[in-house]
Design an enzyme around this catalytic site. Structure first.
Site, PDB file in Angstrom:
ATOM      1  N   TYR A 228     -29.904  23.818  -8.283  1.00 19.31           N
ATOM      2  CA  TYR A 228     -28.257  24.126  -6.605  1.00 19.31           C
ATOM      3  C   TYR A 228     -26.928  23.312  -7.679  1.00 19.31           C
ATOM      4  O   TYR A 228     -26.607  22.295  -7.193  1.00 19.31           O
ATOM      5  CB  TYR A 228     -28.460  23.264  -5.914  1.00 19.31           C
ATOM      6  CG  TYR A 228     -29.815  24.188  -4.925  1.00 19.31           C
ATOM      7  CD1 TYR A 228     -28.845  25.100  -4.170  1.00 19.31           C
ATOM      8  CD2 TYR A 228     -31.387  23.895  -4.911  1.00 19.31           C
ATOM      9  CE1 TYR A 228     -30.275  25.766  -3.466  1.00 19.31           C
ATOM     10  CE2 TYR A 228     -31.998  24.629  -4.213  1.00 19.31           C
ATOM     11  CZ  TYR A 228     -31.792  25.704  -3.874  1.00 19.31           C
ATOM     12  OH  TYR A 228     -32.360  26.001  -2.853  1.00 19.31           O
TER      13      TYR A 228
ATOM     14  N   TYR B 290     -37.672  24.721   5.866  1.00 21.35           N
ATOM     15  CA  TYR B 290     -37.387  24.875   4.087  1.00 21.35           C
ATOM     16  C   TYR B 290     -38.363  24.691   3.833  1.00 21.35           C
ATOM     17  O   TYR B 290     -39.761  23.858   4.034  1.00 21.35           O
ATOM     18  CB  TYR B 290     -36.593  23.807   3.267  1.00 21.35           C
ATOM     19  CG  TYR B 290     -36.217  23.527   2.482  1.00 21.35           C
ATOM     20  CD1 TYR B 290     -35.372  24.873   1.352  1.00 21.35           C
ATOM     21  CD2 TYR B 290     -37.460  23.558   1.146  1.00 21.35           C
ATOM     22  CE1 TYR B 290     -35.702  24.791   0.109  1.00 21.35           C
ATOM     23  CE2 TYR B 290     -37.094  23.229  -0.049  1.00 21.35           C
ATOM     24  CZ  TYR B 290     -36.495  24.593  -0.934  1.00 21.35           C
ATOM     25  OH  TYR B 290     -36.518  24.604  -1.407  1.00 21.35           O
TER      26      TYR B 290
ATOM     27  N   ASP C 259     -47.549  23.596   6.203  1.00 17.04           N
ATOM     28  CA  ASP C 259     -46.242  23.282   4.370  1.00 17.04           C
ATOM     29  C   ASP C 259     -46.427  21.922   4.650  1.00 17.04           C
ATOM     30  O   ASP C 259     -45.362  21.284   4.859  1.00 17.04           O
ATOM     31  CB  ASP C 259     -44.875  24.231   4.775  1.00 17.04           C
ATOM     32  CG  ASP C 259     -44.353  23.545   3.561  1.00 17.04           C
ATOM     33  OD1 ASP C 259     -44.823  22.357   2.932  1.00 17.04           O
ATOM     34  OD2 ASP C 259     -42.704  24.014   3.481  1.00 17.04           O
TER      35      ASP C 259
ATOM     36  N   LYS D 273     -45.728  18.663  -4.134  1.00 14.48           N
ATOM     37  CA  LYS D 273     -45.028  17.590  -4.351  1.00 14.48           C
ATOM     38  C   LYS D 273     -45.728  16.082  -5.264  1.00 14.48           C
ATOM     39  O   LYS D 273     -45.468  15.856  -6.849  1.00 14.48           O
ATOM     40  CB  LYS D 273     -44.159  16.835  -3.701  1.00 14.48           C
ATOM     41  CG  LYS D 273     -42.733  17.947  -3.309  1.00 14.48           C
ATOM     42  CD  LYS D 273     -42.458  18.059  -1.845  1.00 14.48           C
ATOM     43  CE  LYS D 273     -40.993  18.184  -2.105  1.00 14.48           C
ATOM     44  NZ  LYS D 273     -40.360  17.981  -2.820  1.00 14.48           N
TER      45      LYS D 273
END
Ligand SMILES: Cc1ncc(COP(=O)(O)O)c(C=O)c1O
Length: 432
Positions: free
Chosen positions: A20, A148, A249, A278
């Site tokens: 980003y 997200y 998630d 992660k």
């Protein structure tokens, strides 16, 4: 910094894309030399206490002897083999461990490369599950706003449609169904009035919805919001009532971060499909897993295609599996429970105190996560530089200054993090 380091950074600025980040006007990147325990050593000399766990991934600290050893030992045997037609002990052991620690109905494991890919896999599983039963009209996802789930296309299509950073791709994304974001706060009494709107959407769209996807308990990148476990429980009930698969998630919440092994444990529910990523390798390597029930796997496998239509080249990479096994063995000692509880009590005492600061809208703490939400957005360039000067690595976004330090963080390290946050709150240039 010496000449070589200066040249490295100059090349980085000119050619290397960061997450980003603009290539024409990038914010500065800091050159890291090494990392050890909770510390990140910059080439410019600063030693920073890490408040981010490298985006929720580093649990037991950097350069951990047990994780290093697992990796070195596996390197001596093989770094990688394809997973089509071949299998290996590190992957088998990892899948055994994941089946043991996740809710019992989850019995099948699909390993992949990253969190976003594991979400793609979960979505594809849900679509193929219904296709296999001749119900291809069930091809949409139902989700909540402020979510997200990653940056790939199917994942983007379930992120918040306005604030989810992917608005410019809207015309090519799957058209999914969005419910209002969960409102009942984790720490407030449960108010079930918000369920009416949610159930209305389940009722109106179940014929075209394959799965409901949600981040259990914590909406992370979509606002660092902690919502009520009974909301999650209700989502499970609606999925059962309306014949929709439930995808949890757990990429950010899984493996201890919220104070329970999984976010789903707060509501005592089991999803049909669960994504992990992660921190699966303790922050060492990229690896993710999508688990599902026997029913989901068998339905897909007995359908028209005869198999699940996915197979990444680096599926079940042995190095990643070996280090994930070592990380899960450290978790299996149970020490994480005291570690997270220690971080939680420390942050409750010191971070919640910042609620009285005039710049703070709300501060909140759950497990190993501390959030300070400000009235004004941060000035990224100034605040990042200030945090480095103050000896910490904290990377806020928007109006959120948040930390999720490695589980091994001690009082001094946590003090440094909270003091740095409290210091920047008093400095106007750190905010827009
Ligand atoms: C809840 C959740 N899902 C999915 C992802 C995507 O994971 P990755 O960045 O590994 O692709 C993230 C990353 O922040 C996440 O927080």
């Amino acid at each position: 910094m010496n000449k070589k380091q200066t040249e490295l950074l100059a090349f980085d600025k000119k050619h290397v894309w960061h997450p980003y980040t603009s290539m024409s006007n990038p914010l500065p990147s800091y050159l890291v030399e090494s990392a050890e325990g909770v510390h990140i050593q910059l080439a410019s000399g600063e030693k920073l206490v890490d408040g981010m766990s490298s985006w929720w991934s580093v649990l037991h600290g950097y350069n951990h002897p047990k994780l290093n050893e697992a990796l070195i030992e596996q390197t001596k045997k093989m770094a990688h083999v394809m997973f089509g037609g071949l299998t290996h002990e590190p992957a088998i052991n990892l899948c055994k461990k994941l089946i043991d620690i996740t809710p019992k109905p989850l019995q099948k494991v699909f390993l992949s490369d990253s969190g976003s890919v594991s979400v793609e896999v979960a979505i594809k599983m849900s679509l193929q599950y219904w296709h296999s039963q001749g119900k291809s009209e069930k091809h949409k996802l139902l989700t909540v706003k402020n979510g997200y789930h990653g940056d790939t296309f199917a994942a983007m299509a379930v992120c918040d449609p306005v604030n989810g950073m992917h608005q410019i791709f809207e015309s090519v994304l799957m058209k999914n169904v969005f419910a209002p974001a969960p409102q009942s706060d984790f720490f407030q009494p449960w108010d079930d009035s918000e369920l009416i709107a949610l159930e209305n959407l389940f009722a109106a769209h179940h014929h075209e919805v394959a799965a409901f996807i949600i981040e259990p308990i914590v909406q992370g990148t979509g606002g660092m919001r902690f919502y009520h476990p009974q909301y999650l429980q209700a989502c499970r009930d609606f999925c059962d009532k309306y014949n929709i698969l439930f995808i949890a998630d757990e990429i950010a919440t899984g493996l201890g971060r919220t104070g329970k092994m999984f976010g789903c444990n707060w509501a005592n529910i089991s999803p049909d499909i669960m994504c992990l990523g992660k921190t699966l390798t303790g922050g060492y390597m990229t690896l993710a897993a999508t688990l599902c029930t026997d029913e989901v796997a068998n339905t897909i496998s007995n359908g028209e295609a005869g198999c699940f239509m996915h197979g990444p080249t680096f599926m079940a990479n042995p190095l990643a599996c070996a280090v994930a096994n070592a990380s899960l063995e450290l978790l299996a000692t149970g020490e994480w429970l005291q570690q997270v509880s220690f971080i939680e009590s420390f942050l409750k005492e010191h971070l919640l105190a910042l609620n009285s600061h005039s710049r703070v809208k709300n501060s909140r703490v759950l497990g190993g996560i501390g959030v300070v939400e400000t009235f004004d957005a941060v000035n990224m360039e100034t605040i990042q530089k200030r945090f480095v000067e103050l000896g910490v690595w904290i990377r806020p976004f928007g109006k959120l200054i948040y930390i999720m330090p490695p589980f091994i963080s001690n009082t001094d390290e946590l003090t440094l993090l909270v003091t740095a946050i409290s210091t920047v709150l008093d400095e106007a240039p750190c905010f827009l």
